[in-house]
Design a protein around this motif. Sequence first.
Motif, mmCIF file in Angstrom:
data_model
loop_
_atom_site.group_PDB
_atom_site.id
_atom_site.type_symbol
_atom_site.label_atom_id
_atom_site.label_comp_id
_atom_site.label_asym_id
_atom_site.label_seq_id
_atom_site.Cartn_x
_atom_site.Cartn_y
_atom_site.Cartn_z
ATOM 1 N N ALA A 1 0.838 -1.194 0.000
ATOM 2 C CA ALA A 1 0.000 0.000 0.000
ATOM 3 C C ALA A 1 0.871 1.242 0.000
ATOM 4 C CB ALA A 1 -0.901 0.004 1.232
ATOM 5 N N PRO A 2 0.464 2.288 -0.704
ATOM 6 C CA PRO A 2 1.231 3.544 -0.677
ATOM 7 C C PRO A 2 1.225 4.146 0.720
ATOM 8 C CG PRO A 2 -0.865 3.838 -1.823
ATOM 9 C CD PRO A 2 -0.719 2.382 -1.571
ATOM 10 N N GLU A 3 2.298 4.828 1.069
ATOM 11 C CA GLU A 3 2.450 5.366 2.426
ATOM 12 C C GLU A 3 1.330 6.338 2.783
ATOM 13 O OE1 GLU A 3 6.290 7.005 3.059
ATOM 14 O OE2 GLU A 3 7.363 5.144 2.617
ATOM 15 N N GLU A 4 0.871 7.132 1.798
ATOM 16 C CA GLU A 4 -0.171 8.111 2.119
ATOM 17 C C GLU A 4 -1.486 7.441 2.497
ATOM 18 O OE1 GLU A 4 0.379 8.061 -2.453
ATOM 19 O OE2 GLU A 4 1.606 7.930 -0.635
ATOM 20 N N SER A 5 -1.809 6.328 1.832
ATOM 21 C CA SER A 5 -3.024 5.587 2.165
ATOM 22 C C SER A 5 -2.931 5.003 3.569
ATOM 23 C CB SER A 5 -3.251 4.469 1.142
ATOM 24 O OG SER A 5 -4.348 3.662 1.503
ATOM 25 N N LEU B 1 -6.081 -1.862 -0.810
ATOM 26 C CA LEU B 1 -6.935 -1.836 0.375
ATOM 27 C C LEU B 1 -6.540 -2.914 1.389
ATOM 28 C CD1 LEU B 1 -9.342 -0.896 2.035
ATOM 29 C CD2 LEU B 1 -10.820 -2.326 0.589
ATOM 30 N N ILE B 2 -6.309 -4.136 0.923
ATOM 31 C CA ILE B 2 -6.027 -5.223 1.864
ATOM 32 C C ILE B 2 -4.769 -4.948 2.690
ATOM 33 C CG2 ILE B 2 -5.440 -7.673 2.050
ATOM 34 C CD1 ILE B 2 -7.360 -8.167 -0.290
ATOM 35 N N ALA C 1 -9.379 5.074 3.945
ATOM 36 C CA ALA C 1 -8.695 4.818 2.674
ATOM 37 C C ALA C 1 -9.561 5.262 1.493
ATOM 38 C CB ALA C 1 -8.359 3.334 2.558
ATOM 39 N N ALA C 2 -10.871 5.064 1.617
ATOM 40 C CA ALA C 2 -11.783 5.495 0.542
ATOM 41 C C ALA C 2 -11.763 7.007 0.387
ATOM 42 C CB ALA C 2 -13.204 5.018 0.847
ATOM 43 N N ALA D 1 6.315 -5.855 11.070
ATOM 44 C CA ALA D 1 6.624 -5.893 9.638
ATOM 45 C C ALA D 1 5.620 -5.062 8.843
ATOM 46 C CB ALA D 1 6.601 -7.337 9.145
ATOM 47 N N ASP D 2 6.117 -4.272 7.903
ATOM 48 C CA ASP D 2 5.262 -3.559 6.961
ATOM 49 C C ASP D 2 5.570 -3.964 5.524
ATOM 50 O OD1 ASP D 2 3.636 -2.047 8.665
ATOM 51 O OD2 ASP D 2 5.232 -0.586 8.988
ATOM 52 N N ARG D 3 6.460 -4.925 5.377
ATOM 53 C CA ARG D 3 6.792 -5.463 4.064
ATOM 54 C C ARG D 3 6.823 -6.982 4.168
ATOM 55 N NH1 ARG D 3 5.654 -1.211 2.693
ATOM 56 N NH2 ARG D 3 6.743 0.367 1.464
#
Length: 420
Positions: A131-135, A185-186, A163-164, A201-203
Amino acid sequence: MRDQEPGGPAAAPEGRLTTREAAELLGVKPETVYAYVSRGQLGSRRAPGGRGSTFDAKEVQALARRNRRETGTVQTSGQELAVRTRITLIEKDRYYYRGVDAVDLASRHSYEEVAEWLWTGRLRPGVSFTAPEESVAVARRAVDALPEHAGPADRLRVAAIAAAAADPLRFDLSEDAVLGTARVLIPTLVAALPPVLREHADRGPLAHRLWTRLSGRPADEASLHVLDTALSLLVDHDLAASTLAVRVAASARAHAYAAVSAGLGVIEGPLHGAAAGLAHRMLLEVLDQGSAAPVIAEELRAGRRIPGLGHRLYPGEDPRARAVFSLLEDVPGAAPALAAARDVVATTARHTPLHANVDLALAVFTVSSGMPVTAGETVFAVARTAGWIAHALEEYGERPLRMRPSGLYSGPRPPQPLPE
């Protein structure tokens, strides 16, 4: 009293319907009813003493059934709504994703790969959702603002809504756009959950990222494999209550985030996504007391059903439970919870022969992994999001608003006097 035809004072005779009644049953305008007559699909008679027509009730009902079949919705003999779908088949104590055995697929492929198969009918080996960091930042801020006692469904719903709001292109319902939304989204939902491990973990594989949000213990390979497989096994299960809610939202052309939010609103029920939490609590009690007998006795005395047992779609064993239990045999420290689950099944069998379902298997995993009682609900919701997207995609390709059943009014017939 039956409704009268416009301009006609007489009601239809017994076994006959007025034009308005026929239109309501068919879900069409009165003019369309006469179009059916002109095409030879319905017969009509002039209403006695009136200017309208009447229609044979059985003939109208038969046409309504044909119309539902042609639009992909039918009424089963039990008066339940049935919807044509190409996603999941449940048959003879097994289930299949797009014709492929779901247990075999889950045992050989990651959650992300199974999700891609469900969405597109194609495998993407090694795919990973990011997911992009801004989302993620927007979703995290929204979730962090919730009270401490907020449950997993609360957090995931808020994350989805946030996110929406951050996605100005969310109203694009083309397949490519919806798939792009799903792949963002997931991982956003997972990343928005408060981490339990300091070094979270974020990756990497989604299962690893989710583990760090559920357990304070470092993950071993066997446990991560159980979690990843459980996510894949829970991706979809035909038209469960939450999935039907998603399809209703998609039928009204709600965007993918809103459709997922509809599903998240349903899973909190104790008969759906929260069922694993009830089984988790029960297993803790069994472990605490050293035997399932007093725990089961108390449940029966209170008139409650035993959590984690039986499934209306599987007369025999739930294949998802069988797969998870098999993997748990290799998980360090899972033996006590596994023994407690077997004790529950054996003790209950004296009262009624029920097999373990996936909620009990998931509870064994969450208990033995040191996860909170709500962990099973979180796993279920994250997993099922991929299935909801698959159903939303399928519904976007159908006639809009077809998921609009007609109410069978059983109140007093009008006109009634105004209340005083």
